[in-house]
Design a protein around this motif. Sequence first.
Motif, PDB file in Angstrom:
ATOM      1  N   GLY A 119      76.025 -23.657  23.080  1.00  0.00           N
ATOM      2  CA  GLY A 119      76.848 -23.747  21.878  1.00  0.00           C
ATOM      3  C   GLY A 119      77.950 -22.705  21.847  1.00  0.00           C
ATOM      4  N   GLY A 120      79.042 -23.090  21.194  1.00  0.00           N
ATOM      5  CA  GLY A 120      80.175 -22.187  21.006  1.00  0.00           C
ATOM      6  C   GLY A 120      81.240 -22.948  20.234  1.00  0.00           C
ATOM      7  N   ARG A 121      82.391 -22.322  20.040  1.00  0.00           N
ATOM      8  CA  ARG A 121      83.438 -22.995  19.256  1.00  0.00           C
ATOM      9  C   ARG A 121      84.408 -23.769  20.122  1.00  0.00           C
ATOM     10  NH1 ARG A 121      85.444 -17.683  16.468  1.00  0.00           N
ATOM     11  NH2 ARG A 121      85.086 -17.116  18.643  1.00  0.00           N
TER      12      ARG A 121
ATOM     13  N   GLY B  28      86.125 -25.919  26.086  1.00  0.00           N
ATOM     14  CA  GLY B  28      86.632 -25.460  27.381  1.00  0.00           C
ATOM     15  C   GLY B  28      85.831 -24.280  27.919  1.00  0.00           C
ATOM     16  N   ARG B  29      85.423 -23.392  27.023  1.00  0.00           N
ATOM     17  CA  ARG B  29      84.667 -22.207  27.472  1.00  0.00           C
ATOM     18  C   ARG B  29      83.225 -22.553  27.830  1.00  0.00           C
ATOM     19  NH1 ARG B  29      88.125 -19.279  23.825  1.00  0.00           N
ATOM     20  NH2 ARG B  29      86.767 -19.441  22.003  1.00  0.00           N
ATOM     21  N   LEU B  30      82.796 -23.767  27.447  1.00  0.00           N
ATOM     22  CA  LEU B  30      81.422 -24.189  27.771  1.00  0.00           C
ATOM     23  C   LEU B  30      81.372 -25.086  29.005  1.00  0.00           C
ATOM     24  CD1 LEU B  30      80.304 -24.994  24.116  1.00  0.00           C
ATOM     25  CD2 LEU B  30      79.777 -22.935  25.436  1.00  0.00           C
TER      26      LEU B  30
ATOM     27  N   ALA C 141      80.319 -25.888  17.570  1.00  0.00           N
ATOM     28  CA  ALA C 141      80.051 -25.711  16.139  1.00  0.00           C
ATOM     29  C   ALA C 141      80.288 -24.262  15.789  1.00  0.00           C
ATOM     30  CB  ALA C 141      78.600 -26.074  15.821  1.00  0.00           C
ATOM     31  N   ASP C 142      80.779 -24.053  14.590  1.00  0.00           N
ATOM     32  CA  ASP C 142      80.860 -22.694  14.091  1.00  0.00           C
ATOM     33  C   ASP C 142      79.465 -22.273  13.632  1.00  0.00           C
ATOM     34  OD1 ASP C 142      83.238 -20.737  13.107  1.00  0.00           O
ATOM     35  OD2 ASP C 142      81.432 -20.513  11.872  1.00  0.00           O
ATOM     36  N   MET C 143      79.155 -20.998  13.793  1.00  0.00           N
ATOM     37  CA  MET C 143      77.812 -20.540  13.425  1.00  0.00           C
ATOM     38  C   MET C 143      77.579 -20.539  11.920  1.00  0.00           C
ATOM     39  SD  MET C 143      76.489 -17.756  16.107  1.00  0.00           S
ATOM     40  CE  MET C 143      77.165 -17.759  17.759  1.00  0.00           C
TER      41      MET C 143
ATOM     42  N   HIS D 201      65.728 -13.898  19.153  1.00  0.00           N
ATOM     43  CA  HIS D 201      66.880 -13.557  18.296  1.00  0.00           C
ATOM     44  C   HIS D 201      67.421 -12.203  18.734  1.00  0.00           C
ATOM     45  CE1 HIS D 201      68.053 -11.660  14.204  1.00  0.00           C
ATOM     46  NE2 HIS D 201      69.039 -12.464  14.533  1.00  0.00           N
ATOM     47  N   LEU D 202      68.693 -12.178  19.117  1.00  0.00           N
ATOM     48  CA  LEU D 202      69.297 -10.906  19.516  1.00  0.00           C
ATOM     49  C   LEU D 202      69.590 -10.066  18.277  1.00  0.00           C
ATOM     50  CD1 LEU D 202      70.412  -8.989  21.621  1.00  0.00           C
ATOM     51  CD2 LEU D 202      72.584 -10.224  21.518  1.00  0.00           C
ATOM     52  N   SER D 203      68.865  -8.965  18.174  1.00  0.00           N
ATOM     53  CA  SER D 203      69.073  -8.028  17.074  1.00  0.00           C
ATOM     54  C   SER D 203      69.568  -6.719  17.687  1.00  0.00           C
ATOM     55  CB  SER D 203      67.752  -7.874  16.303  1.00  0.00           C
ATOM     56  OG  SER D 203      67.904  -7.000  15.225  1.00  0.00           O
ATOM     57  N   SER D 204      69.264  -5.615  17.082  1.00  0.00           N
ATOM     58  CA  SER D 204      69.783  -4.342  17.600  1.00  0.00           C
ATOM     59  C   SER D 204      68.821  -3.201  17.313  1.00  0.00           C
ATOM     60  CB  SER D 204      71.133  -4.031  16.941  1.00  0.00           C
ATOM     61  OG  SER D 204      71.566  -2.745  17.316  1.00  0.00           O
TER      62      SER D 204
ATOM     63  N   ARG E 229      65.536  -5.936  19.818  1.00  0.00           N
ATOM     64  CA  ARG E 229      66.312  -4.818  19.259  1.00  0.00           C
ATOM     65  C   ARG E 229      66.930  -4.033  20.413  1.00  0.00           C
ATOM     66  NH1 ARG E 229      62.310  -3.025  14.258  1.00  0.00           N
ATOM     67  NH2 ARG E 229      62.868  -4.773  12.882  1.00  0.00           N
ATOM     68  N   ALA E 230      68.073  -4.560  20.851  1.00  0.00           N
ATOM     69  CA  ALA E 230      68.710  -4.032  22.064  1.00  0.00           C
ATOM     70  C   ALA E 230      69.534  -2.787  21.744  1.00  0.00           C
ATOM     71  CB  ALA E 230      69.617  -5.110  22.664  1.00  0.00           C
ATOM     72  N   ALA E 231      69.574  -1.890  22.712  1.00  0.00           N
ATOM     73  CA  ALA E 231      70.372  -0.663  22.601  1.00  0.00           C
ATOM     74  C   ALA E 231      71.864  -0.986  22.767  1.00  0.00           C
ATOM     75  CB  ALA E 231      69.922   0.320  23.676  1.00  0.00           C
ATOM     76  N   TYR E 232      72.666   0.050  22.671  1.00  0.00           N
ATOM     77  CA  TYR E 232      74.126  -0.018  22.880  1.00  0.00           C
ATOM     78  C   TYR E 232      74.401  -0.643  24.254  1.00  0.00           C
ATOM     79  CZ  TYR E 232      78.865   2.129  22.758  1.00  0.00           C
ATOM     80  OH  TYR E 232      80.209   2.380  22.735  1.00  0.00           O
TER      81      TYR E 232
HETATM   82  N1  LIG Z   1      77.593  -4.404  21.647  1.00  0.00           N
HETATM   83  C1  LIG Z   1      76.434  -3.778  21.491  1.00  0.00           C
HETATM   84  O1  LIG Z   1      76.259  -2.598  21.841  1.00  0.00           O
HETATM   85  C2  LIG Z   1      75.285  -4.514  20.855  1.00  0.00           C
HETATM   86  C3  LIG Z   1      74.004  -3.952  20.881  1.00  0.00           C
HETATM   87  C4  LIG Z   1      72.951  -4.660  20.298  1.00  0.00           C
HETATM   88  C5  LIG Z   1      73.184  -5.903  19.707  1.00  0.00           C
HETATM   89  N2  LIG Z   1      74.461  -6.410  19.699  1.00  0.00           N
HETATM   90  C6  LIG Z   1      74.669  -7.708  19.054  1.00  0.00           C
HETATM   91  O2  LIG Z   1      74.955  -8.653  20.062  1.00  0.00           O
HETATM   92  C7  LIG Z   1      75.590  -9.792  19.439  1.00  0.00           C
HETATM   93  C8  LIG Z   1      76.692 -10.293  20.361  1.00  0.00           C
HETATM   94  O3  LIG Z   1      76.079 -10.731  21.552  1.00  0.00           O
HETATM   95  P1  LIG Z   1      76.877 -10.901  22.914  1.00  0.00           P
HETATM   96  O4  LIG Z   1      77.538  -9.580  23.250  1.00  0.00           O
HETATM   97  O5  LIG Z   1      75.969 -11.539  23.883  1.00  0.00           O
HETATM   98  O6  LIG Z   1      78.000 -11.950  22.496  1.00  0.00           O
HETATM   99  P2  LIG Z   1      79.578 -11.872  22.789  1.00  0.00           P
HETATM  100  O7  LIG Z   1      79.832 -11.585  24.240  1.00  0.00           O
HETATM  101  O8  LIG Z   1      80.196 -10.991  21.755  1.00  0.00           O
HETATM  102  O9  LIG Z   1      79.998 -13.368  22.530  1.00  0.00           O
HETATM  103  C9  LIG Z   1      79.922 -13.980  21.273  1.00  0.00           C
HETATM  104  C10 LIG Z   1      79.598 -15.442  21.504  1.00  0.00           C
HETATM  105  O10 LIG Z   1      79.547 -16.116  20.252  1.00  0.00           O
HETATM  106  C11 LIG Z   1      80.496 -17.187  20.229  1.00  0.00           C
HETATM  107  N3  LIG Z   1      81.081 -17.162  18.894  1.00  0.00           N
HETATM  108  C12 LIG Z   1      81.857 -16.197  18.362  1.00  0.00           C
HETATM  109  N4  LIG Z   1      82.136 -16.488  17.089  1.00  0.00           N
HETATM  110  C13 LIG Z   1      81.535 -17.689  16.824  1.00  0.00           C
HETATM  111  C14 LIG Z   1      81.455 -18.514  15.674  1.00  0.00           C
HETATM  112  N5  LIG Z   1      82.050 -18.182  14.517  1.00  0.00           N
HETATM  113  N6  LIG Z   1      80.756 -19.667  15.760  1.00  0.00           N
HETATM  114  C15 LIG Z   1      80.158 -20.038  16.920  1.00  0.00           C
HETATM  115  N7  LIG Z   1      80.176 -19.278  18.042  1.00  0.00           N
HETATM  116  C16 LIG Z   1      80.864 -18.120  17.979  1.00  0.00           C
HETATM  117  C17 LIG Z   1      81.497 -16.885  21.326  1.00  0.00           C
HETATM  118  O11 LIG Z   1      81.986 -18.077  21.900  1.00  0.00           O
HETATM  119  P3  LIG Z   1      83.344 -18.773  21.437  1.00  0.00           P
HETATM  120  O12 LIG Z   1      84.330 -17.667  21.183  1.00  0.00           O
HETATM  121  O13 LIG Z   1      83.693 -19.650  22.586  1.00  0.00           O
HETATM  122  O14 LIG Z   1      82.995 -19.531  20.189  1.00  0.00           O
HETATM  123  C18 LIG Z   1      80.635 -16.160  22.358  1.00  0.00           C
HETATM  124  O15 LIG Z   1      79.966 -17.084  23.161  1.00  0.00           O
HETATM  125  C19 LIG Z   1      76.085  -9.309  18.079  1.00  0.00           C
HETATM  126  O16 LIG Z   1      75.244  -9.844  17.069  1.00  0.00           O
HETATM  127  C20 LIG Z   1      75.905  -7.793  18.166  1.00  0.00           C
HETATM  128  O17 LIG Z   1      75.682  -7.204  16.915  1.00  0.00           O
HETATM  129  C21 LIG Z   1      75.501  -5.770  20.277  1.00  0.00           C
END
Ligand SMILES: NC(=O)c1ccc[n+]([C@@H]2O[C@H](COP(=O)([O-])OP(=O)(O)OC[C@H]3O[C@@H](n4cnc5c(N)ncnc54)[C@H](OP(=O)(O)O)[C@@H]3O)[C@@H](O)[C@H]2O)c1
Length: 221
Positions: free
Chosen positions: A38-40, A43-45, A58-60, A110-113, A147-150
């Motif tokens: 899933g994604g918006r 092309g990216r899929l 679909a939008d989330m 579920h990806l949390s933090s 609950r993933a780190a930075y």
């Molecule tokens: N960065 C950190 O250090 C960290 C640490 C722990 C947890 N997290 C959490 O990790 C999550 C992000 O995970 P990630 O890094 O794997 O993802 P990501 O690389 O940021 O990618 C986001 C994904 O969501 C899709 N997307 C974006 N907006 C959307 C929308 N409105 N509707 C549907 N799809 C949408 C994007 O695809 P399209 O643009 O093609 O739609 C893309 O596939 C966040 O919740 C963040 O809080 C981050």
Amino acid sequence: MISPVALNGMYVILGASGNTGSIIANSLLLKGEKVRVGGRDAGRLQRFVDKGAEAFTADMSDAAALTNAFTGARAAYLLLPPAKSREDQERESSAIAKAVKESGLRYAVHLSSYGAQVPEGTGPVAGLHSSEQKLNAISGLNVLHLRAAYFMENNLAAIGTIHGMGVFGNALLPDVKLPMIATRDVGDYAVERLLHLDFSSKQTRELLGASATCRSRKLSL
Ligand SMILES: NC(=O)c1ccc[n+]([C@@H]2O[C@H](COP(=O)([O-])OP(=O)(O)OC[C@H]3O[C@@H](n4cnc5c(N)ncnc54)[C@H](OP(=O)(O)O)[C@@H]3O)[C@@H](O)[C@H]2O)c1
């Protein structure tokens, strides 16, 4: 509406074009699993479709479209997009939880933090706390909150400063010890849990990188 029979054994991956989702989608496809990405943007899929995945756009915040995508699935990988605002996070986490409930999905990772056990005062992480709570309220759902780190990849944003100014800078105090993890490791861990579905009820798992001890907890609700 997608037929539940057609989706039997299907894994649904939200954010499939992103850091963790792409690793999970590719790994499951390599193992011959049925995957719906899933994604918006179709092309990216496309690169996953070329490897045998189904795609849905679909939008989330679109609960009806997500319900359709989850219906009949074996399990789903859930995440919120990077936070634009708390309001967006709440809208997206409510839509995801509504879709999980209405589709009758039984298993979700579920990806949390790191820090999502704290309700407020943690910036975007508070939105993930709220998302955890919404999923925990769904009876019959087995959910594992990672609950993933930075993410180590966050540091790539500093490349320009390193090139241009010869310094590594970010908004963290220099003496703060912060656990970091590569998104590859988050994805690999999620894949194992999705393949085995060896979690039940509501659970959390810290993913703090190679140098830290990670704790698992079963939540008593
Ligand atoms: N960065 C950190 O250090 C960290 C640490 C722990 C947890 N997290 C959490 O990790 C999550 C992000 O995970 P990630 O890094 O794997 O993802 P990501 O690389 O940021 O990618 C986001 C994904 O969501 C899709 N997307 C974006 N907006 C959307 C929308 N409105 N509707 C549907 N799809 C949408 C994007 O695809 P399209 O643009 O093609 O739609 C893309 O596939 C966040 O919740 C963040 O809080 C981050």
